[in-house]
Design a protein around this motif. Structure first.
Motif, PDB file in Angstrom:
ATOM      1  N   LYS A 174     -63.599  52.047 -34.111  1.00 25.23           N
ATOM      2  CA  LYS A 174     -62.357  50.994 -34.774  1.00 25.23           C
ATOM      3  C   LYS A 174     -63.846  50.346 -36.111  1.00 25.23           C
ATOM      4  O   LYS A 174     -64.574  50.168 -35.428  1.00 25.23           O
ATOM      5  N   GLN A 175     -62.394  50.225 -37.016  1.00 27.12           N
ATOM      6  CA  GLN A 175     -62.846  49.152 -38.465  1.00 27.12           C
ATOM      7  C   GLN A 175     -62.884  47.796 -37.791  1.00 27.12           C
ATOM      8  O   GLN A 175     -64.035  46.808 -37.929  1.00 27.12           O
ATOM      9  N   LEU A 176     -61.787  47.306 -36.545  1.00 21.30           N
ATOM     10  CA  LEU A 176     -61.444  45.722 -36.479  1.00 21.30           C
ATOM     11  C   LEU A 176     -61.779  44.995 -34.918  1.00 21.30           C
ATOM     12  O   LEU A 176     -60.924  46.123 -34.371  1.00 21.30           O
ATOM     13  N   LEU A 177     -62.527  44.143 -35.184  1.00 22.64           N
ATOM     14  CA  LEU A 177     -62.156  43.335 -33.519  1.00 22.64           C
ATOM     15  C   LEU A 177     -61.702  42.698 -33.847  1.00 22.64           C
ATOM     16  O   LEU A 177     -61.798  40.944 -34.571  1.00 22.64           O
ATOM     17  N   PHE A 178     -60.851  42.046 -33.308  1.00 18.48           N
ATOM     18  CA  PHE A 178     -59.756  40.043 -33.410  1.00 18.48           C
ATOM     19  C   PHE A 178     -60.627  39.740 -32.337  1.00 18.48           C
ATOM     20  O   PHE A 178     -60.156  40.479 -30.846  1.00 18.48           O
ATOM     21  N   ILE A 179     -60.712  39.255 -31.838  1.00 14.26           N
ATOM     22  CA  ILE A 179     -61.103  37.907 -30.969  1.00 14.26           C
ATOM     23  C   ILE A 179     -60.472  35.960 -31.143  1.00 14.26           C
ATOM     24  O   ILE A 179     -60.621  35.989 -32.215  1.00 14.26           O
ATOM     25  N   VAL A 180     -59.614  36.302 -29.972  1.00 14.37           N
ATOM     26  CA  VAL A 180     -59.053  34.751 -29.823  1.00 14.37           C
ATOM     27  C   VAL A 180     -59.869  34.082 -28.886  1.00 14.37           C
ATOM     28  O   VAL A 180     -59.716  35.002 -27.443  1.00 14.37           O
ATOM     29  N   GLY A 181     -59.067  32.894 -28.719  1.00  9.71           N
ATOM     30  CA  GLY A 181     -59.653  32.359 -27.233  1.00  9.71           C
ATOM     31  C   GLY A 181     -58.750  32.123 -26.275  1.00  9.71           C
ATOM     32  O   GLY A 181     -59.493  31.213 -25.180  1.00  9.71           O
ATOM     33  N   SER A 182     -57.256  32.243 -26.475  1.00  7.96           N
ATOM     34  CA  SER A 182     -56.471  31.636 -25.604  1.00  7.96           C
ATOM     35  C   SER A 182     -54.978  33.172 -26.194  1.00  7.96           C
ATOM     36  O   SER A 182     -55.138  32.910 -27.292  1.00  7.96           O
ATOM     37  N   GLU A 183     -54.315  33.073 -25.493  1.00  5.26           N
ATOM     38  CA  GLU A 183     -53.779  33.979 -25.151  1.00  5.26           C
ATOM     39  C   GLU A 183     -53.065  32.804 -26.553  1.00  5.26           C
ATOM     40  O   GLU A 183     -51.869  34.341 -27.188  1.00  5.26           O
ATOM     41  N   SER A 184     -52.081  32.023 -26.404  1.00  6.50           N
ATOM     42  CA  SER A 184     -51.327  31.205 -27.163  1.00  6.50           C
ATOM     43  C   SER A 184     -51.674  31.060 -28.545  1.00  6.50           C
ATOM     44  O   SER A 184     -51.078  30.998 -29.579  1.00  6.50           O
ATOM     45  N   ASP A 185     -52.902  31.537 -28.987  1.00  4.10           N
ATOM     46  CA  ASP A 185     -52.923  32.008 -30.365  1.00  4.10           C
ATOM     47  C   ASP A 185     -52.881  33.304 -31.290  1.00  4.10           C
ATOM     48  O   ASP A 185     -52.706  33.441 -32.655  1.00  4.10           O
ATOM     49  N   ARG A 186     -52.567  34.511 -30.068  1.00  5.15           N
ATOM     50  CA  ARG A 186     -51.653  35.468 -30.843  1.00  5.15           C
ATOM     51  C   ARG A 186     -50.749  35.076 -31.583  1.00  5.15           C
ATOM     52  O   ARG A 186     -50.435  35.844 -32.659  1.00  5.15           O
ATOM     53  N   GLU A 187     -50.142  34.035 -31.229  1.00  2.00           N
ATOM     54  CA  GLU A 187     -48.358  33.963 -32.459  1.00  2.00           C
ATOM     55  C   GLU A 187     -49.046  33.515 -33.427  1.00  2.00           C
ATOM     56  O   GLU A 187     -48.316  34.040 -34.265  1.00  2.00           O
ATOM     57  N   GLN A 188     -50.183  32.980 -33.899  1.00  2.00           N
ATOM     58  CA  GLN A 188     -50.808  32.494 -35.316  1.00  2.00           C
ATOM     59  C   GLN A 188     -51.395  33.739 -35.863  1.00  2.00           C
ATOM     60  O   GLN A 188     -51.455  34.067 -36.968  1.00  2.00           O
ATOM     61  N   MET A 189     -52.118  34.788 -34.900  1.00  2.00           N
ATOM     62  CA  MET A 189     -52.589  35.801 -35.341  1.00  2.00           C
ATOM     63  C   MET A 189     -51.919  37.119 -36.126  1.00  2.00           C
ATOM     64  O   MET A 189     -52.416  37.956 -36.308  1.00  2.00           O
ATOM     65  N   ALA A 190     -50.422  37.097 -35.466  1.00  2.00           N
ATOM     66  CA  ALA A 190     -49.450  38.192 -35.606  1.00  2.00           C
ATOM     67  C   ALA A 190     -49.699  38.703 -36.848  1.00  2.00           C
ATOM     68  O   ALA A 190     -49.276  39.530 -37.568  1.00  2.00           O
TER      69      ALA A 190
END
Length: 132
Positions: A2-18
């Motif tokens: 795959k081209q990209l891997l997104f990693i966030v520190g918390s499930e609550s960050d998903r909204e900002q990453m949408a």
């Protein structure tokens, strides 16, 4: 691969990453989205990266507050890492921005702006890296 891997520190960050995920979809980029905290589950993060780094071309990390995640990931991998400071806490992401910007020599991490423009620019930068 795959081209990209997104990693966030918390499930609550998903909204900002949408917006980043939507932009990646619009551009036809392939990706995975993972939640790993540099503080809460470091060993799992390290194990995942050791086993899967070769499955991705660019890693996009996002974190707020102390924003340790981008630097930790950049220290563990050889792939390009892009760090996004998320809006959080009483400093609204300025602390996260400085944490990502001020990594020690030998730990490169491209640093985006705080918040939505940084989230979107991370995908734009990743696309440019992929096209090199």
């Amino acid at each position: 691969m795959k081209q990209l891997l997104f990693i966030v520190g918390s499930e609550s960050d998903r909204e900002q990453m949408a917006p980043a995920l939507q932009l990646a979809d619009e551009k036809g980029l392939t990706y995975d989205f993972k939640v790993y905290s540099a503080h809460r589950n470091l060993e799992e993060l390290k194990a995942f990266l050791m086993q899967n780094e070769e499955n991705y071309r660019v890693i996009i990390t996002a974190a707020g507050l102390s924003a340790a995640l981008p630097g930790v990931v950049a220290a563990l991998v050889k792939k390009p890492v892009i760090g996004i400071p998320l809006v959080a806490g009483c400093l609204s992401g300025v602390d996260a921005l400085l944490s990502i910007l001020q990594l020690p020599k030998g730990i490169p991490c491209a640093t985006m702006g705080i918040g939505k423009q940084g989230v979107l620019n991370a995908v734009h930068l990743a696309e440019r890296i992929l096209n090199c």
